[in-house]
Write a protein that holds these residues in place. Structure first.
Motif, PDB file in Angstrom:
ATOM      1  N   ARG A  57      -0.874  -5.280   9.138  1.00  0.00           N
ATOM      2  CA  ARG A  57      -1.634  -4.747   8.015  1.00  0.00           C
ATOM      3  C   ARG A  57      -3.010  -4.299   8.499  1.00  0.00           C
ATOM      4  O   ARG A  57      -3.683  -5.002   9.249  1.00  0.00           O
ATOM      5  N   LEU A  58      -3.403  -3.133   8.044  1.00  0.00           N
ATOM      6  CA  LEU A  58      -4.746  -2.619   8.303  1.00  0.00           C
ATOM      7  C   LEU A  58      -5.376  -2.354   6.950  1.00  0.00           C
ATOM      8  O   LEU A  58      -5.212  -1.286   6.366  1.00  0.00           O
ATOM      9  N   GLY A  59      -6.045  -3.369   6.415  1.00  0.00           N
ATOM     10  CA  GLY A  59      -6.560  -3.278   5.053  1.00  0.00           C
ATOM     11  C   GLY A  59      -5.394  -3.276   4.076  1.00  0.00           C
ATOM     12  O   GLY A  59      -4.557  -4.188   4.081  1.00  0.00           O
ATOM     13  N   ASN A  60      -5.319  -2.252   3.242  1.00  0.00           N
ATOM     14  CA  ASN A  60      -4.199  -2.135   2.312  1.00  0.00           C
ATOM     15  C   ASN A  60      -3.003  -1.406   2.921  1.00  0.00           C
ATOM     16  O   ASN A  60      -1.930  -1.351   2.318  1.00  0.00           O
ATOM     17  N   ASP A  61      -3.172  -0.826   4.108  1.00  0.00           N
ATOM     18  CA  ASP A  61      -2.106  -0.054   4.738  1.00  0.00           C
ATOM     19  C   ASP A  61      -1.229  -0.945   5.616  1.00  0.00           C
ATOM     20  O   ASP A  61      -1.607  -2.061   5.977  1.00  0.00           O
ATOM     21  N   THR A  91       1.760   4.999   9.795  1.00  0.00           N
ATOM     22  CA  THR A  91       0.905   4.244   8.877  1.00  0.00           C
ATOM     23  C   THR A  91       1.246   4.641   7.447  1.00  0.00           C
ATOM     24  O   THR A  91       1.232   5.832   7.116  1.00  0.00           O
TER      25      THR A  91
END
Length: 653
Positions: free
Chosen positions: A215-219, A191
């Motif tokens: 994508r996990l939010g901004n990550d 990540t």
């Protein structure tokens, strides 16, 4: 074999409607599958002494106010022990770095369990205790945590997990999917938070079973999985298994962090690295500090006006004055003057000293950095100094480059050791840097001459002369350097146990410019057999070409012979009185595609003498897996021809 891809924010990603977590094989710590405990043989490889059931790693970059940015690693491993020979799998070492208070790694959360099946079908658990975990210092900056899981026996499953927090956010740890034992499931999750851009490099021949990103939010989260991997076993004619290991590693390209004024680039050009090397006190500046060699240079210059002879004189001087301490690297750890006074040094100290001496003699000479076979192949596309582990000297001469390695006493000037023949090396120069092919300039040559008389008592008597040149001579001289002359003679005798030597001499043992020759008088008692009135004779009294080294029907990795090979043998047999030749092997000429290899075998009568000539040549050193079948069959025909018999009968029949 090595594949490259970019990982950065802003790239377009292909997303699956199914979350990547849905395809993840779960392996909850403390819970094992009863069927795995019952397993006695791994179905995919019945010869395996153990198998990695699952190896799952997760890492992500994070930050806090006190530590700043750091990497958090988690790893969970589960291994099935099938045989006693795999008990070593229960001993685990976790390397970590500790350079200074703000640049270190910490290992925590170590847990381990051993599971054993009981006769009633249940299982017992033995947990790793804290007092069984040890810490050791391996080098100035490298430490290891070490532990051995308890009560391991045949049929056990061992399981362990740990966490590493690392300040080395600029150098992520690589992940090895493939091991020396089979791997059923290997998974790595990464990540990345905003502001970090990496290049991802995959190596190996294995395919990814899962290659996901989302994508996990901004990550950005990545997941890579390989499954049902075969064991990475060392094979004959393999440079090093690690060259072919399926793995992924990372290079930081750019950061765009809140405290930076604009993006910071870490991806250098080759010219930047050349400039850096030339200005470094342990590399380029060290070469410029060789005034202590002026007197030596002046003396060597007076010996000859010929450039090649001067180069050879400098090369021999450093070889004789210095001893390699077996350490590799491109950096001089000590000043060249101190190394010279100590008469020992690492690769860089010896060969940078050689470059300096050549320059003191008024000759053009440059350092060449390279990656050895054991270190693996490198890509010219991405400038990474960490991929180099060796340096040699180069002298332009008559339109070509003479490459010199003062660490190898058995080779003549212009011939590199086999370990260095790995792709290309980079000649470091302020204005004209370039890549130099690291190709062999010699072969590994062995030539045998046999003058033998066949007796009626079914034995051979006569003289034998075996000449080694090129890399074969260097190998023999290295062996002589490591053992006594008498032990070297014993090794020669053991190579062909049928030869009973009454005299054995070694010539030119100390001269790297001449072939090394082994000569002597022998009796060969096992080379002739009698059946009634006939004598049966092997065409050549040697054991080298009696077995095919390529036994496996298939091969996954390239065959690397190191250098081209040439083996030529000529035997002249004096027939016993009253006997004539009834049958001889037929003459043959075999050629591999592209003239990569050639084999010729001929027999002829010359008066009462029978002459047999065999010559086997490989004109290239590396054969790809798709060439293996042809190579194996070619070698099988060579072995079969040498196994055919010469038949002698009485002349009055």
């Amino acid at each position: 074999m090595i594949f490259f891809r970019f990982v950065r924010r802003g790239l377009a990603f292909a997303f699956s409607f199914i979350s990547i977590y849905a395809v993840c094989q779960t392996a909850k710590f403390g819970h094992v599958d009863p069927e795995d405990l019952k397993m006695k043989v791994y179905p995919a490889d019945s010869s395996a002494d153990a198998v990695v059931l699952s190896d799952i790693g997760k890492s992500y970059i994070t930050q806090n106010d006190t530590r700043g940015y750091y990497v958090y690693y988690e790893r969970h491993v589960r291994v099935k022990i099938l045989k006693k020979s795999a008990f070593e799998q229960a001993t685990v070492t976790i390397p970590f770095h500790n350079i200074r208070v703000d640049l270190q790694e910490q290992v925590s959360g170590i847990e381990g369990i051993t599971y054993n099946l009981t006769p009633d079908g249940s299982f017992t658990t033995d947990r790793l205790t804290k007092d069984a975990i040890f810490e050791e210092r391996r080098t100035e900056n490298i430490y290891v945590k070490r532990f051995t899981l308890p009560n391991v026996r045949e049929g056990s499953i061992i399981e362990f997990k740990y966490t590493i927090t690392s300040d080395f956010v600029f150098e992520l740890r690589e992940w090895d999917f493939q091991k020396e034992i089979p791997v059923r499931w290997s998974q790595y999750d990464l990540t990345l938070i905003p502001g970090f851009e990496y290049r991802i490099l995959f190596q190996g021949f294995e395919a990814l079973a899962v290659d996901k990103s989302e994508r996990l939010g901004n990550d950005i989260h990545y997941q890579w999985v390989m499954k049902n991997l075969s064991a990475l076993r060392e094979e004959d004619f393999m440079a090093t298994p690690d060259n072919y290991r399926a793995k992924v590693w990372f290079e930081l390209i750019r950061t765009s962090l809140p405290h930076q004024v604009g993006p910071q680039s870490y991806a250098k050009k080759w010219e930047d690295l050349d400039k850096f090397l030339l200005g470094d006190s342990q590399f380029g500046l060290a070469v410029n500090r060789t005034g202590f060699l002026k007197e030596v240079a002046s003396s060597l210059q007076k010996q000859s006006t010929d450039t090649l002879q001067r180069v050879t004189a400098a090369y021999k001087f450093i070889r004789q004055a210095m001893t390699w301490n077996r350490q590799r690297g491109i950096w001089a750890k000590n000043s060249l003057k101190n190394a010279f006074e100590a008469k020992t040094g690492n690769v860089a100290e010896l060969n940078l000293m050689l470059v300096g001496l050549l320059r003191e003699m008024g000759l053009e000479a440059y350092p060449v950095i390279l990656s050895t076979k054991q270190n693996g192949l490198l890509s010219k596309e991405y400038p990474l100094l960490t991929r180099f582990d060796y340096v040699v000297a180069a002298v332009p001469w008559q339109g070509k480059d003479l490459l010199l390695d003062a660490c190898e006493p058995g080779l003549k000037a212009g011939v590199l050791p086999v370990r260095c023949l790995n792709g290309e090396g980079r000649l470091v120069h302020s204005r004209r840097p370039r890549w130099i092919p690291l190709t062999p300039t010699e072969k590994r040559r062995e030539a045998g001459q046999f003058m033998l008389a066949v007796s009626k008592d079914a034995q051979l008597d006569g003289t034998i002369s075996i000449t080694h040149s090129g890399y074969a001579a260097a190998d023999s001289r290295q062996h002589l350097h490591e053992v006594s002359l008498e032990k070297f003679r014993q090794a020669v005798k053991s190579r062909n146990p049928d030869w009973q030597w009454s005299e054995l001499n070694v010539q030119n043992a100390d001269s790297s410019d001449l072939p090394l020759t082994i000569k002597g008088t022998v009796t060969v008692s096992e080379a002739v057999s009698r059946i009634e009135n006939r004598l049966f004779l092997r065409p050549l009294p040697i054991s080298d070409l009696m077995q095919n080294p390529f036994k496996a029907p298939e091969r996954r990795f390239p065959v690397d012979m190191g250098v081209p090979i040439e083996k030529s043998y000529a035997a002249i047999y004096t027939l016993p009185e009253g006997y004539v030749v009834e049958e001889v092997p037929k003459n043959v000429a075999l050629v591999l595609p592209g003239n990569a290899g050639r084999f010729t075998f001929m027999t002829q009568m010359n008066g009462s003498n029978l002459q047999v000539v065999s010559r086997l040549t490989f004109n290239k050193a590396v054969f790809n897996p798709d060439e293996y079948g042809t190579l194996r069959e070619f070698y099988s025909q060579v072995i079969a021809k040498h196994a055919e018999q010469v038949v002698l009968k009485k002349s009055n029949e």
